[in-house]
Design a protein around this motif. Structure first.
Motif, short mmCIF file in Angstrom:
data_model
loop_
_atom_site.label_atom_id
_atom_site.label_comp_id
_atom_site.label_asym_id
_atom_site.label_seq_id
_atom_site.Cartn_x
_atom_site.Cartn_y
_atom_site.Cartn_z
N UNK A 91 0.64 -1.31 0.01
CA UNK A 91 -0.12 0.13 -0.01
C UNK A 91 0.89 1.21 0.10
N UNK A 92 2.10 1.10 0.52
CA UNK A 92 3.12 2.29 0.40
C UNK A 92 3.38 2.54 -0.91
N UNK A 93 3.22 1.70 -1.86
CA UNK A 93 3.77 2.27 -3.34
C UNK A 93 2.73 2.96 -4.05
N UNK A 94 1.53 3.51 -3.03
CA UNK A 94 0.63 4.53 -3.83
C UNK A 94 1.33 5.77 -3.88
N UNK A 95 1.07 6.32 -4.97
CA UNK A 95 1.86 7.49 -5.29
C UNK A 95 1.70 8.77 -4.30
N UNK A 96 0.56 8.71 -3.70
CA UNK A 96 0.15 9.71 -2.72
C UNK A 96 1.30 9.62 -1.49
N UNK A 97 1.38 8.46 -1.20
CA UNK A 97 2.32 8.01 0.01
C UNK A 97 3.75 8.38 -0.53
N UNK A 98 4.02 8.22 -1.56
CA UNK A 98 5.46 8.51 -2.21
C UNK A 98 5.60 10.04 -2.25
N UNK A 99 4.62 10.79 -2.38
CA UNK A 99 4.92 12.31 -2.46
C UNK A 99 5.00 12.72 -1.01
N UNK A 100 4.54 12.28 -0.33
CA UNK A 100 4.44 12.59 1.40
C UNK A 100 6.09 12.22 1.79
N UNK A 101 6.52 11.13 1.20
CA UNK A 101 7.58 10.60 1.73
C UNK A 101 8.89 11.55 0.98
N UNK A 102 8.76 11.82 -0.07
CA UNK A 102 10.06 12.83 -0.96
C UNK A 102 9.73 14.15 -0.33
N UNK A 103 8.43 14.52 0.14
CA UNK A 103 8.61 16.10 0.72
C UNK A 103 8.87 15.92 1.93
N UNK A 104 8.87 14.97 2.82
CA UNK A 104 9.29 14.94 4.09
C UNK A 104 10.93 14.94 4.00
N UNK A 105 11.45 14.02 3.01
CA UNK A 105 13.02 14.21 2.92
C UNK A 105 13.51 15.42 2.50
N UNK A 106 12.72 16.09 1.54
CA UNK A 106 13.19 17.35 0.97
C UNK A 106 13.29 18.37 2.10
N UNK A 107 12.17 18.52 2.67
CA UNK A 107 12.03 19.62 4.00
C UNK A 107 13.03 19.23 4.98
N UNK A 108 13.34 17.97 5.31
CA UNK A 108 14.27 17.56 6.05
C UNK A 108 15.78 17.90 5.81
N UNK A 109 16.01 17.80 4.57
CA UNK A 109 17.22 17.91 3.98
C UNK A 109 17.62 19.57 4.02
N UNK A 110 16.51 20.40 3.27
CA UNK A 110 16.60 21.81 3.15
C UNK A 110 16.63 22.47 4.58
N UNK A 111 15.96 22.09 5.56
CA UNK A 111 16.01 22.62 7.02
C UNK A 111 17.50 22.20 7.55
#
Length: 279
Positions: free
Chosen positions: A50-70
């Protein structure tokens, strides 16, 4: 006799690890690998598929992106701050460090709430710009507000490790470089920064881990518009009641954190091997 004493001394630690680390992890693993079927649980990998759902993928990459930027923003801001503090004389330096740490004594939730009356439409900043005829600006409920909250709350975790390394640095190396004609830029790039890499790596890890798993900051300052992994896990456990999917997401986030720690440790080992050849 000494071995027996050491073994007995280790029992409380082993018991603590079993009760508060191993057993909870096994429970989370159990829920992530099962699905509810009537009154029983059945083994299934459906939670991970179920984690292969694109919606969860967007949340995953947003979390990584914001964490790296911060984390990078904390490094860019925190390194000069740590360097400046390390150059202050001892009595004043201790005072500055204390003032820097004092906000951390306040509850994390209260520190985040404090930004609402500052950034809100009727907040302090908009009241000030309103005197100049500027319409209220929407500072809250976007990724920018979430990043601001992360940087504000996690900046001390970057400054303190770097400061600890800089304050212990052997000044004889810097004095020797000056005697040999090195300018400030060369001293910093060839001596100060390479020797401070362990502090940078520690700070990077200490900021990235809470940033990628935060949910309070994104809930308050993001207003639900910027859902991160922490918000998704909280939603599954508290709102949706889907502990199985929430456990799978938790293990995925734990895997991300472990991978980032392994990468940082690898860089740390590489730096220690090459630390003998600064020039």
């Amino acid at each position: 006799m000494n071995k027996k004493r050491n073994t007995l001394a280790a029992y409380p630690y082993i018991l603590w690890c079993c009760l508060f680390i191993i057993i909870p992890l096994l429970i989370v693993l159990f829920f992530s690998l099962t699905e509810v079927s009537g009154d029983s649980y059945e083994f299934s990998l459906g939670n991970y598929t179920r984690l292969l759902n694109p919606q969860y993928g967007m949340i995953f990459f947003r979390s990584i992106r914001l964490a790296l930027i911060s984390t990078l923003a904390c490094l860019i801001i925190g390194y000069p701050v740590a360097h400046i503090i390390s150059k202050i004389s001892s009595p004043r330096r201790n005072l500055v460090i204390m003032l820097f740490i004092v906000p951390m004594w306040m509850n994390f939730l209260l520190r985040t709430y404090a930004w609402l009356p500052i950034l809100g439409k009727n907040g302090l900043i908009n009241n000030i710009v309103g005197y100049f005829g500027i319409n209220p600006i929407q500072f809250l409920y976007n990724d920018g507000a979430v990043l601001l909250g992360m940087i504000y709350n996690f900046l001390p975790f970057m400054v303190l490790p770097i400061y600890t390394i800089l304050i212990k640095m052997d000044t004889n190396l810097i004095n020797a470089a000056r005697d040999l004609g090195a300018d400030r830029k060369t001293i910093f790039s060839k001596i100060v920064f390479p020797l401070s890499i362990p502090g940078v790596i520690s700070g990077f890890t200490m900021v990235f881990m809470p940033a990628v798993s935060t949910f309070i900051i994104s809930s308050l300052l993001g207003g639900g518009q910027s859902m991160l992994l922490g918000n998704l896990i909280e939603q599954q456990f508290t709102t949706m009641g889907d502990w199985n999917l929430g456990s799978a997401i938790s293990l995925l986030m734990m895997l991300v954190i472990l991978i980032s720690m392994a990468i940082m440790n690898r860089f740390d080992k590489t730096d220690k091997k090459g630390s003998a050849t600064l020039w």
